[in-house]
Design an enzyme around this catalytic site. Structure first.
Site, PDB file in Angstrom:
ATOM      1  N   CYS A 111      52.147   4.768  52.188  1.00 56.25           N
ATOM      2  CA  CYS A 111      52.486   5.687  51.099  1.00 56.25           C
ATOM      3  C   CYS A 111      51.372   6.680  50.744  1.00 56.25           C
ATOM      4  O   CYS A 111      51.179   7.650  51.467  1.00 56.25           O
ATOM      5  CB  CYS A 111      52.955   4.873  49.898  1.00 56.25           C
ATOM      6  SG  CYS A 111      53.979   5.845  48.794  1.00 56.25           S
ATOM      7  N   ARG A 145      62.602  11.349  42.980  1.00 58.56           N
ATOM      8  CA  ARG A 145      61.788  10.176  43.339  1.00 58.56           C
ATOM      9  C   ARG A 145      62.656   9.273  44.199  1.00 58.56           C
ATOM     10  O   ARG A 145      63.784   8.921  43.835  1.00 58.56           O
ATOM     11  CB  ARG A 145      61.331   9.466  42.062  1.00 58.56           C
ATOM     12  CG  ARG A 145      60.400   8.307  42.301  1.00 58.56           C
ATOM     13  CD  ARG A 145      59.548   8.020  41.094  1.00 58.56           C
ATOM     14  NE  ARG A 145      58.379   8.876  41.035  1.00 58.56           N
ATOM     15  CZ  ARG A 145      57.253   8.676  41.727  1.00 58.56           C
ATOM     16  NH1 ARG A 145      57.135   7.641  42.520  1.00 58.56           N
ATOM     17  NH2 ARG A 145      56.256   9.505  41.618  1.00 58.56           N
ATOM     18  N   HIS A 208      56.362  -0.444  50.935  1.00 60.53           N
ATOM     19  CA  HIS A 208      55.616  -1.455  50.198  1.00 60.53           C
ATOM     20  C   HIS A 208      56.348  -2.780  50.353  1.00 60.53           C
ATOM     21  O   HIS A 208      57.361  -2.878  51.017  1.00 60.53           O
ATOM     22  CB  HIS A 208      55.559  -1.096  48.707  1.00 60.53           C
ATOM     23  CG  HIS A 208      54.949   0.227  48.430  1.00 60.53           C
ATOM     24  ND1 HIS A 208      53.596   0.452  48.478  1.00 60.53           N
ATOM     25  CD2 HIS A 208      55.506   1.413  48.091  1.00 60.53           C
ATOM     26  CE1 HIS A 208      53.337   1.707  48.171  1.00 60.53           C
ATOM     27  NE2 HIS A 208      54.485   2.315  47.937  1.00 60.53           N
TER      28      HIS A 208
HETATM   29  N1  GLN Z   1      51.879   9.380  44.430  1.00 58.96           N
HETATM   30  C1  GLN Z   1      52.532   9.515  45.683  1.00 58.96           C
HETATM   31  C2  GLN Z   1      54.004   9.887  45.604  1.00 58.96           C
HETATM   32  O1  GLN Z   1      54.696   9.559  44.630  1.00 58.96           O
HETATM   33  C3  GLN Z   1      52.343   8.207  46.411  1.00 58.96           C
HETATM   34  C4  GLN Z   1      53.105   7.099  45.779  1.00 58.96           C
HETATM   35  C5  GLN Z   1      52.834   5.777  46.412  1.00 58.96           C
HETATM   36  O2  GLN Z   1      51.809   5.566  47.046  1.00 58.96           O
HETATM   37  N2  GLN Z   1      53.750   4.847  46.177  1.00 58.96           N
HETATM   38  O3  GLN Z   1      54.484  10.520  46.502  1.00 58.96           O
END
Ligand code: GLN
Length: 261
Positions: A111, A145, A208
């Site tokens: 990520c 998101r 994750h």
């Molecule tokens: N902040 C970054 C995004 O939202 C990475 C998020 C994350 O590592 N889960 O794209």
């Protein structure tokens, strides 16, 4: 930097101390470790022990001394604010990390660090945050998101299972391959069906979970490349099956793959 040799708890490792050591480096755990991404390093550590090696765990946070010996590099995700905190230091380490990538050091970047291993992250406001350009991907901040369970299919690793939560959307350049094709979830972005990236011995991914407990094939890919580079040893599927009982892992995979998005 901190280093911890787990051989002391592993009397079965065999051999003289030091001659079976494999050095794992977790990058920026203080700021880049959401959803327990550090679990990935623990999986590699434990599987190495079961395979009869002596894993040595290092962590590296901004300003630390970079460890001299590194055989596997693992990096996690983080909030945008976490990415901000490590950004300057990461750029300083960019040349070293790029040359390790070219040298085929096995790495797993999840990520936030997957994004910053690419060329850049363009925020929604149009700000360009430089990445280290170790892999040919670019990321754009968006208003949506992408959240939920993901299943992707990879020819190399079979089904890859995890959980995504990101608003940055990543696009692959011609220099990398996708890690997998999404069956459930979004993966890199909402436009194509790619999840993650593959380049040399780097695996980049949005997943994750942490990822490796449910995806031992990816853990063994990192381990086998590390053993090949360090000792010239092959890790066969037979050795893995002999030394490691993945019954619980397989059960977890069967359950996780059925979860709704
Ligand atoms: N902040 C970054 C995004 O939202 C990475 C998020 C994350 O590592 N889960 O794209």
């Amino acid at each position: 930097m901190s280093a911890q040799n787990s051989a002391a708890q592993n009397p079965d490792a065999g051999g003289q101390s030091g001659d079976r050591q494999v050095h794992i480096l977790q990058l920026y755990p203080r700021d880049m470790n959401i959803y327990g991404d550090f679990g990935n390093a623990l999986v590699v550590q434990r599987r190495l022990e079961w395979l009869g090696y002596e894993p040595v765990m290092h962590t590296y946070d901004p300003g630390d001394e970079f460890p001299k010996q590194v055989d596997i590099v693992i990096g996690g995700g983080g909030q945008d604010s976490g990415q901000d905190k490590i950004h300057a230091d990461l750029l300083q380490q960019g040349e070293r990390l790029r040359s390790m990538v070219e040298d085929e050091v096995p790495m797993l970047m999840i990520c936030g660090l997957y994004q910053l291993f690419g060329h850049c992250f363009e925020t929604r406001e149009g700000q360009r945050i430089e990445g280290i350009g170790a892999i040919d991907v670019t990321t754009r901040g968006t208003d949506s998101r992408l959240i939920g369970n993901v299943v992707a299919r990879s020819e190399e690793f079979g089904e890859i299972i995890g959980y995504e939560n990101h608003s940055g959307q990543t696009y692959l350049g011609s220099g990398v391959l996708p890690l997998g094709t999404v069956i459930k979830g979004e993966g890199n972005n909402e436009q194509d069906d790619h999840e993650g990236a593959r380049y040399k011995n780097v695996v980049g991914s949005y997943l994750h979970g942490s990822m490796l407990p449910k995806n031992p094939a990816v853990a063994d890919f990192l381990i086998s490349n590390a053993l090949q580079r360090r000792f010239g040893e092959e890790l066969s599927a037979e050795t893995v099956a002999e030394r490691i009982d993945d019954t619980l892992t397989d059960q977890a995979r069967t359950t996780a793959v059925k979860r709704p998005r």
